[in-house]
Design an enzyme around this catalytic site. Structure first.
Site, PDB file in Angstrom:
ATOM      1  N   CYS A 140      17.951  -4.933 -35.746  1.00 20.50           N
ATOM      2  CA  CYS A 140      18.953  -4.328 -34.844  1.00 20.50           C
ATOM      3  C   CYS A 140      18.430  -4.346 -33.413  1.00 20.50           C
ATOM      4  CB  CYS A 140      19.241  -2.879 -35.244  1.00 20.50           C
ATOM      5  SG  CYS A 140      19.842  -2.652 -36.922  1.00 20.50           S
ATOM      6  N   ASP A 176     -16.517  -0.233  -7.924  1.00 24.17           N
ATOM      7  CA  ASP A 176     -16.692   0.100  -6.516  1.00 24.17           C
ATOM      8  C   ASP A 176     -17.800   1.156  -6.445  1.00 24.17           C
ATOM      9  OD1 ASP A 176     -16.062   0.349  -3.727  1.00 24.17           O
ATOM     10  OD2 ASP A 176     -15.065   2.231  -4.229  1.00 24.17           O
ATOM     11  N   CYS A 200      16.845  -0.903 -38.130  1.00 22.03           N
ATOM     12  CA  CYS A 200      15.628  -1.681 -38.359  1.00 22.03           C
ATOM     13  C   CYS A 200      15.325  -2.537 -37.137  1.00 22.03           C
ATOM     14  CB  CYS A 200      15.750  -2.565 -39.595  1.00 22.03           C
ATOM     15  SG  CYS A 200      16.889  -3.946 -39.366  1.00 22.03           S
ATOM     16  N   CYS A 206       0.843  -1.195   0.000  1.00 20.45           N
ATOM     17  CA  CYS A 206       0.000   0.000   0.000  1.00 20.45           C
ATOM     18  C   CYS A 206       0.879   1.245   0.000  1.00 20.45           C
ATOM     19  CB  CYS A 206      -0.944   0.023   1.201  1.00 20.45           C
ATOM     20  SG  CYS A 206      -0.063   0.134   2.759  1.00 20.45           S
ATOM     21  N   CYS A 241       3.342   1.779   2.902  1.00 13.94           N
ATOM     22  CA  CYS A 241       4.650   1.112   2.802  1.00 13.94           C
ATOM     23  C   CYS A 241       5.646   2.024   2.082  1.00 13.94           C
ATOM     24  CB  CYS A 241       4.524  -0.201   2.024  1.00 13.94           C
ATOM     25  SG  CYS A 241       3.410  -1.406   2.757  1.00 13.94           S
ATOM     26  N   ASP A 255     -10.804   3.243  -6.152  1.00 14.46           N
ATOM     27  CA  ASP A 255     -10.050   4.455  -5.841  1.00 14.46           C
ATOM     28  C   ASP A 255      -8.548   4.250  -5.916  1.00 14.46           C
ATOM     29  OD1 ASP A 255      -9.365   3.086  -3.582  1.00 14.46           O
ATOM     30  OD2 ASP A 255     -10.536   4.324  -2.201  1.00 14.46           O
ATOM     31  N   ASP A 301      -8.892  -0.091  -2.630  1.00 13.72           N
ATOM     32  CA  ASP A 301      -9.247  -1.288  -3.381  1.00 13.72           C
ATOM     33  C   ASP A 301      -8.026  -1.978  -3.981  1.00 13.72           C
ATOM     34  OD1 ASP A 301     -12.127  -0.984  -3.085  1.00 13.72           O
ATOM     35  OD2 ASP A 301     -11.933   0.736  -4.402  1.00 13.72           O
TER      36      ASP A 301
END
Length: 803
Positions: free
Chosen positions: A86, A499, A83, A15, A18, A698, A702
């Site tokens: 490469c 949601d 090209c 999250c 963290c 959001d 979620d």
């Protein structure tokens, strides 16, 4: 202090909290000037003094916090690619190095992104390895420098083309002699002189065409073959065979005029250089989205330091500065309003055309336009941390990433050139020994044509140019795809899970209804209720007060306020006792409410929170508050359903409220009373039924469901939109963006398939025609150049998409 910058790839973050913890931990290390952790990209950029600290300390600190530094990321610009072969070759070489877990080359952008372990390999080793291959890795330039480099490249190609064209026109004139139907055109006899033709052809072949020889040499030295090999072989065959015929003509006493092919080699090189010029120009246009975004940035800021007002370059603004913004000016950096109010035009960031009203305490985004009021803002994010800089970074990474369909095209390009060389040799042998035995000239022409028309440039450009144009156009509309794979995969979505709170609804309660009993007026009751509720901090109370103020009603005098938790409130307003709350509150005060039952049940069936109102111990009416549906939600859901999508609402709210909201927006499938940690389980159940699921939420609350879904879409506004935890960030708080994202994905994939068809069509049709001798070499050169240009021009159509 001489500083360095390091990017670490971090795993284990679940999250945004963290990310904040890691950022704080890294910032505390001595010598670290700034640490910025990007939760969505799972990376950390650290600016530090190498004399005081080193990378190992960063890794140790991250691991001590309970996370892992697995890989680092680095990006380079590449010089010398001609090209797709490469690109494939460089990608394979870097990918095979110890410690490299992933290498992705984008031929259209001329960049490479590498994920690696610095304990096993250093970036200097990568640069050296690629240099030995004949290419150059250049540390990633910022977007402005890269645009300047593109301009220089365009000028360089223009110069080459003009010189080549001037030298080729006389040779092109000699082609008139080859066609009887053009015999009426005057042909100066001197132009037929082999030595004059040699004089015109040689600079084109060895000065303008030097790039092809250099590329071919490097390619063959690395035991592979690219476009340069085909061009060098084809044009050299025409040039040296013509030189041989010229020497033979001179040895034979200069009798007659030999049938030379100097014009074929010169015209081929000129056409290919022209194609490259168109290609470079068009590739510049595919990056226009980034150019436009960069152009939005204010150049200076009016800063108030102490009592002194000064105008500073944007680069000198620091976090905490107070900035003055006058009407009509661009807001220079991300910040928070501390004084003033205005309407802000955020269309360039969110795609939302209606200006947004802002007051003190509201956040503002850099590059948006202050429409009508003077503002003072505090700078909260500057430089690379601003929303605009994050958006540019996300768009660049999306344009530089690969879709799965591109990986297939790259594999084909990697084996295409050697196969073509084999076909060309076989064609020469068949013509020389079977079709026209011993006739070298007749065998040479189809061989040259095959080598020239088969260049796989169009194949290499087919996918990345569409990804660049599609993701760039999407960004202009407020859709941030965080990778080419997401732009590709979104088209296959068949189920959209929404949601409720903050996604389908506004996420904020609002006053919706008022009913009054005989003897009372609406305005009178609303004034009494709002005055009483103004003393409460409850969100529903604040919604009532705001709704009443919006109606232009003023508040009265209040005294003797009492909050009754779980029941409501009691207050004395202008000498009248006012009660607002539940049935239980009214029963406790022995107020008759039987006449209100039908209206209460109606409001509650609609998912609204209804409160009874009593004035001086007499029922005065009912006030209803609800989290209202966004104005665009019903239309947006109808658009999704029209696209053939199954739309489901997923919420932790109670079943009755959820169904009431669903009815308002035209939904029949609702999953209610689901805890946040259970949402990902519901997504998994849908996937187990074979559905391709997009979760729309959001982006933070979620996060597990967004991660579980095939495509996670974060609906969000504000300054942190570009780092939401999702595959796609929808910059506007508008569900129409969901349909827009799916349509954009479908249009982009359709465009890629058209490009791949064009690329394969030119080669699969052109090679057999050339093999049977029906395609002149100069026509083959024109077709090859046009194939690349047509693919890029087709991709550019995505920049005109309107939704």
């Amino acid at each position: 202090m001489a500083t360095s910058e390091k990017t670490l790839q971090i795993t284990g973050m679940t999250c945004a909290a963290c990310a904040n913890r890691i950022e704080k931990g890294l910032s505390k290390i001595e010598g670290v000037e700034k640490a910025n952790v990007n939760f969505a990209l799972e990376s950390s950029t650290i600016v530090y003094d190498p004399a005081k600290t080193n990378v190992n300390e960063f890794k140790a600190r991250v691991e001590k916090l309970g996370f892992n530094v697995v890989q680092e990321k680095v990006a380079f610009d590449i010089s010398g690619m001609t090209c797709a072969a490469c690109a494939t070759k460089i990608e394979k070489r870097i990918g095979k190095m110890d410690g490299v877990s992933n290498a992705s080359v984008n031929f259209a952008l001329e960049t490479i992104a590498v994920e690696y372990d610095s304990k096993q390999v250093e970036t200097t080793e990568m640069i050296t390895a690629v240099k030995k291959m004949g290419y150059e890795l250049i540390p990633k330039q910022d977007s402005k420098d890269k645009m300047d480099h593109k301009e220089q490249e365009i000028k360089k190609q223009e110069k080459k083309f003009i010189i080549s064209l001037i030298l080729t026109i006389p040779l092109l004139w000699t082609m008139v002699a080859h066609f009887e139907f053009l015999s009426f055109i005057y042909m100066p006899h001197i132009l037929m002189n082999p030595w004059l033709q040699l004089a015109f052809a040689t600079p084109v072949q060895f000065i303008i065409g030097a790039q092809f020889y250099k590329g071919a040499f490097n390619s063959l030295r690395n035991k592979s073959a690219n476009m340069d090999v085909l061009v060098a072989l084809g044009t050299s065959a025409a040039y040296f065979y013509s030189l041989y015929l010229s020497i033979e003509w001179m040895n034979n006493g200069k009798v007659g005029s030999p049938e030379l092919y100097f014009e074929a080699s010169a015209v081929i090189i000129t056409l290919i250089v022209l194609g490259k010029l168109f290609e470079v120009r068009a590739k510049g246009k595919t990056s226009q989205a980034i150019q436009k975004l960069l152009g939005l940035q204010a150049k200076t800021a009016r800063v108030l330091r102490g009592s002194v007002e000064m105008e500073l370059p944007i680069e000198e603004v620091i976090v905490g500065d107070t900035i003055l913004v006058k009407p009509g000016e661009r807001i220079p950096v991300d910040g928070e309003i501390i004084e003033g109010r205005s309407a802000i035009d955020e269309s360039m960031i969110t795609g939302e055309s209606i200006p947004v009203d802002k007051v003190a305490g509201d956040k503002v985004i850099g590059a948006t336009i202050n429409k009508n009021g003077s503002l003072q803002i505090t700078a909260t994010k500057v430089g690379k941390d601003t929303a605009l800089a994050q958006i540019v970074k996300v768009v660049e990474e999306a344009q530089g990433s690969k879709a799965e369909i591109q990986r297939l095209a790259d594999k084909i390009s990697g084996i295409f050139v050697p196969v073509v060389v084999v076909i060309a040799v076989a064609t020469f042998l068949i013509w020389f020994f079977i079709v026209t035995p011993g006739d070298f000239r007749s065998a040479l022409i189809p061989t040259i044509s095959i080598l020239v028309i088969a260049c796989p440039c169009a194949l290499g450009l087919a996918t990345p140019t569409s990804i660049m144009a599609g993701s760039g156009r999407a960004a202009e509309m407020g859709l941030l795809f965080k990778g080419g794979e997401h732009l590709e995969n979104t088209r296959s979505i068949d189920t959209v899970v929404l949601d409720k709170t903050g996604t389908v609804t506004k996420g904020q309660p609002a006053l919706t209804d008022i009913t009054v009993t005989a003897g009372f007026t609406e305005d009178e009751v609303l004034q009494l209720v709002a005055t009483a509720e103004n003393q409460s901090e409850h969100p529903l109370a604040q919604a009532i007060v705001l709704g009443v103020k919006e109606k232009g009603l003023s508040l009265l005098d209040v005294s003797d306020f009492e909050a009754l938790p779980g029941y409501g409130i009691r207050a004395n307003v202008s000498g009248k006792e006012v009660l607002v709350g539940t049935r239980k509150l009214m029963n406790d005060y022995k107020i008759a409410i039987s006449d209100s039952n039908a209206a209460m049940e109606k409001f509650e069936s609609e998912g609204k929170t209804a409160m009874l109102i009593a004035v001086n111990h007499k029922l005065a009416g009912i006030v209803a508050v609800a989290d209202t549906v966004k104005e665009t939600s019903k239309e947006a859901i109808a658009r999704m359903q029209a696209l053939g999508l199954e739309v489901i609402m997923l919420t932790g709210d109670n079943q009755r409220t959820a169904e009431a909201i669903a009815r308002q927006v035209g939904l029949s499938h609702v999953i209610a009373e689901v805890l946040p940690e259970q949402k990902s389980d519901e997504i998994k159940k849908l996937q187990d039924q074979g559905k391709k699921v997009a979760m729309v939420g959001d982006g933070i609350n979620d996060a597990p469901a967004l991660a579980m879904a095939n495509i996670g879409m974060a609906v969000g506004t504000g300054t942190d939109i570009a780092i939401e935890a999702a595959d796609i960030t929808l910059m506007r708080g508008d569900l129409n963006s969901v349909a827009d994202a799916i349509i954009m994905s479908r249009k982009t994939m359709r465009n890629i398939k058209q490009n791949l068809f064009f690329a394969f069509f030119y080669n699969t049709i052109g090679i057999p025609i050339a093999a049977i001798g029906l395609l002149a070499p100069w026509v083959a050169g024109a077709a090859m150049a046009f194939s690349s240009v047509s693919v890029v021009l087709n991709a550019l159509r995505l920049q005109k998409v309107k939704l």
